[in-house]
Design an enzyme around this catalytic site. Structure first.
Site, mmCIF file in Angstrom:
data_model
loop_
_atom_site.group_PDB
_atom_site.id
_atom_site.type_symbol
_atom_site.label_atom_id
_atom_site.label_comp_id
_atom_site.label_asym_id
_atom_site.label_seq_id
_atom_site.Cartn_x
_atom_site.Cartn_y
_atom_site.Cartn_z
ATOM 1 N N LYS A 27 -18.744 2.423 -10.335
ATOM 2 C CA LYS A 27 -20.177 2.108 -10.944
ATOM 3 C C LYS A 27 -20.115 2.780 -12.548
ATOM 4 O O LYS A 27 -20.244 2.150 -13.425
ATOM 5 C CB LYS A 27 -21.116 2.032 -10.376
ATOM 6 C CG LYS A 27 -22.603 1.529 -11.146
ATOM 7 C CD LYS A 27 -23.866 1.890 -10.007
ATOM 8 C CE LYS A 27 -23.876 1.233 -8.900
ATOM 9 N NZ LYS A 27 -24.282 -0.083 -8.775
ATOM 10 N N ARG A 97 -28.489 6.067 -8.508
ATOM 11 C CA ARG A 97 -27.633 5.306 -7.468
ATOM 12 C C ARG A 97 -26.391 6.223 -7.350
ATOM 13 O O ARG A 97 -25.795 6.848 -8.096
ATOM 14 C CB ARG A 97 -27.287 3.965 -8.185
ATOM 15 C CG ARG A 97 -28.582 3.193 -8.316
ATOM 16 C CD ARG A 97 -28.085 1.936 -9.038
ATOM 17 N NE ARG A 97 -28.814 1.077 -9.761
ATOM 18 C CZ ARG A 97 -29.655 0.085 -9.379
ATOM 19 N NH1 ARG A 97 -29.300 -0.385 -8.024
ATOM 20 N NH2 ARG A 97 -30.219 -0.560 -9.899
ATOM 21 N N GLY A 106 -23.313 -0.343 0.143
ATOM 22 C CA GLY A 106 -24.460 -0.123 0.773
ATOM 23 C C GLY A 106 -24.254 1.165 1.652
ATOM 24 O O GLY A 106 -25.400 1.476 2.602
ATOM 25 N N MET A 108 -24.099 4.538 1.136
ATOM 26 C CA MET A 108 -25.220 5.721 0.619
ATOM 27 C C MET A 108 -26.362 5.313 -0.036
ATOM 28 O O MET A 108 -26.608 3.994 -0.242
ATOM 29 C CB MET A 108 -24.066 6.500 -0.550
ATOM 30 C CG MET A 108 -22.874 7.036 0.293
ATOM 31 S SD MET A 108 -21.731 7.937 -0.794
ATOM 32 C CE MET A 108 -21.113 6.628 -2.003
ATOM 33 N N ARG A 342 -18.680 -5.823 -12.077
ATOM 34 C CA ARG A 342 -17.630 -5.483 -11.242
ATOM 35 C C ARG A 342 -16.988 -6.847 -10.868
ATOM 36 O O ARG A 342 -17.274 -7.872 -11.067
ATOM 37 C CB ARG A 342 -18.320 -5.022 -9.872
ATOM 38 C CG ARG A 342 -19.347 -5.940 -9.155
ATOM 39 C CD ARG A 342 -19.883 -5.478 -8.011
ATOM 40 N NE ARG A 342 -20.905 -6.288 -7.463
ATOM 41 C CZ ARG A 342 -21.911 -5.825 -6.631
ATOM 42 N NH1 ARG A 342 -21.679 -4.752 -6.155
ATOM 43 N NH2 ARG A 342 -22.809 -6.716 -6.212
ATOM 44 N N HIS A 460 3.583 -15.515 26.071
ATOM 45 C CA HIS A 460 3.943 -17.010 26.197
ATOM 46 C C HIS A 460 2.854 -17.592 25.344
ATOM 47 O O HIS A 460 3.383 -18.432 24.330
ATOM 48 C CB HIS A 460 4.138 -17.567 27.649
ATOM 49 C CG HIS A 460 4.622 -19.036 27.587
ATOM 50 N ND1 HIS A 460 3.666 -19.806 27.697
ATOM 51 C CD2 HIS A 460 5.963 -19.437 27.383
ATOM 52 C CE1 HIS A 460 4.374 -21.159 27.540
ATOM 53 N NE2 HIS A 460 5.731 -20.885 27.266
ATOM 54 N N SER A 769 19.141 -8.839 14.413
ATOM 55 C CA SER A 769 17.826 -9.288 14.105
ATOM 56 C C SER A 769 16.932 -8.526 15.226
ATOM 57 O O SER A 769 17.029 -8.704 16.522
ATOM 58 C CB SER A 769 17.784 -10.936 14.463
ATOM 59 O OG SER A 769 16.461 -11.179 14.412
ATOM 60 N N ASN A 773 9.250 -7.758 19.537
ATOM 61 C CA ASN A 773 8.197 -7.939 20.985
ATOM 62 C C ASN A 773 8.873 -7.015 22.110
ATOM 63 O O ASN A 773 8.134 -6.284 22.498
ATOM 64 C CB ASN A 773 8.331 -9.143 21.387
ATOM 65 C CG ASN A 773 8.204 -10.344 20.007
ATOM 66 O OD1 ASN A 773 7.092 -9.747 19.244
ATOM 67 N ND2 ASN A 773 8.159 -11.611 20.355
ATOM 68 N N CYS A 836 12.996 -10.925 13.945
ATOM 69 C CA CYS A 836 12.358 -12.128 14.361
ATOM 70 C C CYS A 836 11.362 -12.005 15.342
ATOM 71 O O CYS A 836 10.716 -13.174 16.045
ATOM 72 C CB CYS A 836 13.523 -12.827 14.737
ATOM 73 S SG CYS A 836 14.434 -12.425 16.275
ATOM 74 N N TYR A 856 15.230 -10.039 5.522
ATOM 75 C CA TYR A 856 14.592 -11.117 5.664
ATOM 76 C C TYR A 856 13.784 -10.808 6.907
ATOM 77 O O TYR A 856 13.909 -9.819 7.862
ATOM 78 C CB TYR A 856 15.376 -12.354 6.015
ATOM 79 C CG TYR A 856 16.043 -12.457 7.531
ATOM 80 C CD1 TYR A 856 15.474 -12.951 8.419
ATOM 81 C CD2 TYR A 856 17.344 -11.965 7.336
ATOM 82 C CE1 TYR A 856 16.186 -12.852 9.662
ATOM 83 C CE2 TYR A 856 18.153 -12.013 8.606
ATOM 84 C CZ TYR A 856 17.621 -12.534 9.712
ATOM 85 O OH TYR A 856 18.445 -12.461 10.975
#
Ligand code: PEP
Ligand code: MG
Length: 886
Positions: A27, A97, A106, A108, A342, A460, A769, A773, A836, A856
């Site tokens: 600010k 401020r 919001g 402080m 801003r 799944h 690859s 998971n 992948c 990739y």
């Protein structure tokens, strides 16, 4: 030179420029910059963030040197404003401020109307001709200072206010008149006294109390929490600046007013100033919604000069800050002041339009445009959303993991068959299951959305829903789903079959009842342009995980350049293929199995041709069969009877096969490359089908790049065994058909052992690859289907920062990947490297993939645009010096 703790602005030559954001806070730096540009801002000064650090590091006391410096700045402020602190006839009132370098909206404290005391309040009443306003401001200031700075509970003041309201017989503060408020001021003084304090009548004393309070608020509970949530807690003591600024009054009559405006429309992005104002009002009146503000255009009729100055200055500010600005202004007796500027918040659609327009206007570069849009915004624009008004009124039902984004409404069904049947009648349905299995695929396809009570981000249900672009919430542990009784219970609500339900997959929320959905924009116009900019700067390619031509086509439309993973098992559930597959599984001899496989071969070949066709010559990675065979056999009595009949064996025989396939730990069971080790003929059939499809395409004059991928390899010998047999088959086929096909044979890296022996595997493979998971599952030892039960505790206790199946665990799994990249490239500089697993579509993980230098990422079709943007952002941000973090 001695350190400088106070920077003044407001006379058109601010000492601290906009570049001093770390020192002056966002600010303060912007106010200084506006002042330097000659924009009329109410004058003031900023006490630096450095002073805040000094305050915290030196026993929370303000040093004399600050009081001296600020005293000079205050004198200067009096001169610039032509008003005087504490002068009842011409009072200078100020706001105090906070303003940190990184915005913490919001969090402080702020104190307004400082400088008011008994005398000044009287003076202000006369000056504004509005005694009610003067006394109301005074009592608010007393309350704010007491509460924020002197530790007097807010409720103590509220009690007194309520006393007066009760005496007056009114409910609302607004019904109190000037005399009542005068009375309130008297009672507030008593509140101070009852706390052993005296309200400070001396403005300078008020100022020190307020400045100290703002510094102290850096470490209030909510600010600490905010920094924790936003990862700012690890950045050390940054501190806040304090801005002391002359109050400008918009409520001094009809030639005064106040408003809020944007340089462009924040909802649509249209390049037209947008805003509203109120005459004879203060800022809070606009926010409070008591009076209806007028659109900005009307200011032109009321005061054309002020309107012109406002618009011209806003345009200038946008050109200087090179982004859409959100400004606050006040007109005091015909004089325009800018209180703040801003970068404005905007909708997803506006973010995209503004970024693209600003490139076309020559205001920003393509690289900057890319960083102006959040990947989540792209996701929002490509999926339906709920009507916000209806959503606000909706009845909350429960929450789960945000498995697949979007919003959908439909009637509850509790099994896949019902989903298909109801959808055939044209009814929108939501499929609710404890969890899904490959057999549910038809029902999932028919449903508008999917809800499960177990399973994680790579279960799944999650993987398949994302692939279909279908909204899904999974692992909603608190929703009790009973598929036999056909009920789902949560939050005191019971959903029965046929009841309406609404699912929001971006945050993972579920609502009872129907909520209107809004159609997505789709990938056209400005989004398309922005993503084209993204592709120009990216270092990472983006491919799709797609198993059928329909999904592959969508992926191409979304900009995928190749398929990084085709899970061939998904093909076996369509139509009557499952019967052929089951006949293969129940075969007693190799010959029987080969006969069944021979029937599957032409079907697979056509599937692969379809994929090659839709990828228009880009690489297509096809994975050999991965899941354990028990996923393909029936488990319900009726289905067992049916299947036994259709494959020509007795029910008992079939039950025996099913029992034999049962495993204690199927995720670590007879699957992936292990299947090919035991039943080489299955892999052989798939390799033939892939190559025959490619050969036919080449003969038709089309370009193809098949890539054969072997899953779950942990030992180089598994890989070479498969590779040798594949090469033999391919050599023979190419010879027989007299064509040449450019092909690759590679492996998934998803077993930890493969990452640390990646040099041995890499020497023999054309590509890796990363199956993140399974790699996450096996490295952490967290079952990807069950971890939902305890991950909440892990996150709460800070053991992991985020769900490791959603964002790559850089510290653990990430290190394994880095090891594999280094070993793999060391052994084979030409090796292609990609991801992948589901992380390939997660922006934070895409950034990691960029950092470790993969070639990739591959993700579900609907996440391709998100990954394209995330990949480009990583490239731009690191080129611009973002620090490495892994
Ligand atoms: C993986 O494990 O990351 C992967 C892509 O394979 P799947 O999800 O099919 O096990
Ligand atoms: Mg896997």
């Amino acid at each position: 030179m001695a350190k400088k703790y106070v920077y003044s602005w407001g006379d058109g030559k601010a000492e601290g420029s906009g570049k001093l954001k770390d020192l002056l806070g966002g600010k303060g730096a912007n106010l200084a910059e506006m002042s330097r540009l000659g924009v009329p801002v109410p004058p003031g000064f900023t006490i630096t963030t450095e002073m805040c650090r000094f305050y915290w590091e030196n026993g929370q006391k303000l040093p004399e040197i600050l009081k001296e410096e600020a005293g000079i700045a205050l004198k200067n402020l009096e001169k610039l404003s032509g008003k005087k602190f504490g002068d009842a006839n011409n009072p200078l009132l100020v706001s105090v401020r906070s303003g940190a370098a990184i915005s913490m909206p919001g969090m402080m404290d702020t104190i307004l109307n400082l400088g008011l005391n008994d005398e000044v309040a009287d003076g202000l009443a006369k000056l504004t001709n509005n005694p009610r306003f003067a006394w109301d401001s005074y009592r608010r200031f007393m309350q704010m200072l007491g509460d924020v700075a002197l530790g007097i509970e807010h409720e103590k003041f509220e009690e007194k206010l309520n006393e007066i309201k009760a005496k007056k017989g009114v409910k609302n503060d607004l019904d109190l008149d000037a005399d009542d408020l005068h009375e309130v001021v008297k009672l507030y003084k008593e509140v101070y006294r009852s706390e052993g304090k005296e309200f400070p009548q001396e403005p300078v004393e008020q100022l020190w109390v307020a400045v100290e309070a703002v510094f102290a608020s850096w470490n209030n509970k909510r600010a600490i929490k905010y920094r924790e949530i936003n990862g700012m807690d690890k950045m050390g003591l940054l501190g806040t600046a304090v801005n002391v600024q002359m109050m400008a009054f918009g409520n001094m009559g009809e030639s005064s007013g106040t408003g809020v405006a944007f340089t462009r429309n924040p909802n649509t992005g249209e390049d037209k100033t947008y805003g509203e104002f109120l005459l004879n009002a203060q800022g809070e009146d606009v926010v409070a919604g008591i009076r209806t503000p007028q659109p900005l255009d009307q200011l032109k009729e009321i005061n054309p000069e002020v309107h012109k100055e406002l618009i011209d200055t806003m345009n200038r500010l946008e050109t200087v800050f090179k982004d859409m600005q959100d400004i606050e202004f006040t007109i005091e007796n015909g004089k325009l002041y800018f209180l703040q500027t801003r970068n404005g918040k905007r909708t997803a659609a506006a973010a995209v339009k503004i970024a693209v327009d600003m490139v076309n206007e020559g205001l920003i570069t393509k690289g900057t445009a890319i960083t102006r849009v959040k990947p989540a915004d792209i996701e929002k624009l490509l999926h339906p959303t709920f009507d916000i008004e209806e959503l606000n009124k909706a009845e909350y039902f429960g929450k789960g993991l945000p498995a697949s984004p979007g919003a959908a409404t439909g009637m509850a069904v509790f099994n896949a068959d019902d989903a298909e049947a109801k959808a055939k009648e044209g009814l929108p349905v939501i499929l609710i299951r404890p969890e899904t299995s490959p057999e549910d695929i038809g029902g999932m396809d028919a449903a508008e959305a999917i809800l499960t009570s177990t399973g994680g981000m790579t279960s799944h249900a999650a993987v398949v829903a994302r692939g279909m672009g279908k909204t899904a919430v999974v692992g909603a542990e608190n929703i009790v789903i009973n598929d036999k009784a056909k009920t789902a219970i949560s939050n005191g609500i019971t959903i029965k079959e046929g009841d309406w339900l609404s699912i929001e997959g971006t945050e993972g929320k579920v609502f009872a009842g129907k909520i209107k959905t809004i159609k997505p924009t789709g990938l056209e116009g400005d989004i398309k342009t922005l993503l084209d900019f993204a592709d120009e700067v990216s270092d990472l390619g983006v491919r799709a995980n797609a198993d059928i031509p329909r999904d592959a086509k969508i992926a191409r439309e979304f900009g995928a350049r190749g398929i990084g993973l085709c899970r061939t098992e998904h093909m076996f559930f369509e139509g009557d293929r499952i019967k052929k597959m089951r006949r293969m599984i129940v075969s007693k001899t190799k010959e029987q199995r080969e006969a069944a496989l021979a029937e599957l071969l032409p079907v697979q070949k056509e599937d692969f041709k379809g994929l090659f066709e839709s990828m228009e010559g880009y690489a297509v990675t096809i994975r050999l069969l991965d899941p354990p065979l028990h996923e393909f056999v029936p488990h319900e009595d009726a289905a067992i009877k049916d299947v036994a009949e259709s494959v020509g064996i007795t029910e008992e025989e079939l039950r025996k096969v099913i029992d034999d396939l049962e495993e204690f730990n199927p995720m670590m069971g007879h699957r992936g490359v292990r299947l090919a080790v035991t039943y080489p003929e299955i892999a052989e059939m798939q390799i033939k089908a892939i190559m025959l499809a490619a050969i036919e395409m080449v003969k038709e004059g089309k370009k193809v790049k098949p890539e054969i991928m072997i899953p779950l390899v942990g030992n180089v010998k598994e890989f070479t065994l498969l590779r040798n047999s594949a090469e033999e088959i391919i050599k023979n086929l190419l010879k027989e058909h007299q064509v040449d096909v450019e092909y690759k044979i590679g492996t998934m890296i998803e077993v930890p052992r493969a990452t640390v022996t990646a040099d041995q595997i890499g020497e023999n493979a054309d590509f890796f690859s990363f199956g993140t998971n399974d790699l996450t599952q096996l490295s952490l030892g967290f079952s990807r289907d069950d971890y939902g039960k305890y991950i909440g505790d892990y996150l709460e206790k800070g053991i992991y920062d985020s769900d490791p199946f959603q964002h790559i665990d850089r510290n653990g799994v990430g290190r394994l990947i880095k090891t594999a990249v280094d070993l793999g490239r060391g052994a084979n500089p030409h090796i292609k490297l990609g991801v992948c697993g589901e992380h390939g579509g997660d922006p934070e993980s895409v950034e990691f993939c960029h950092l470790v230098g993969l070639d990739y990422v591959s993700c579900s079709p609907y996440r391709v645009p998100v990954a394209r943007l995330a990949a480009a952002q990583a490239a731009v941000e690191f080129r611009r010096g973002k620090k490495v973090n892994y």
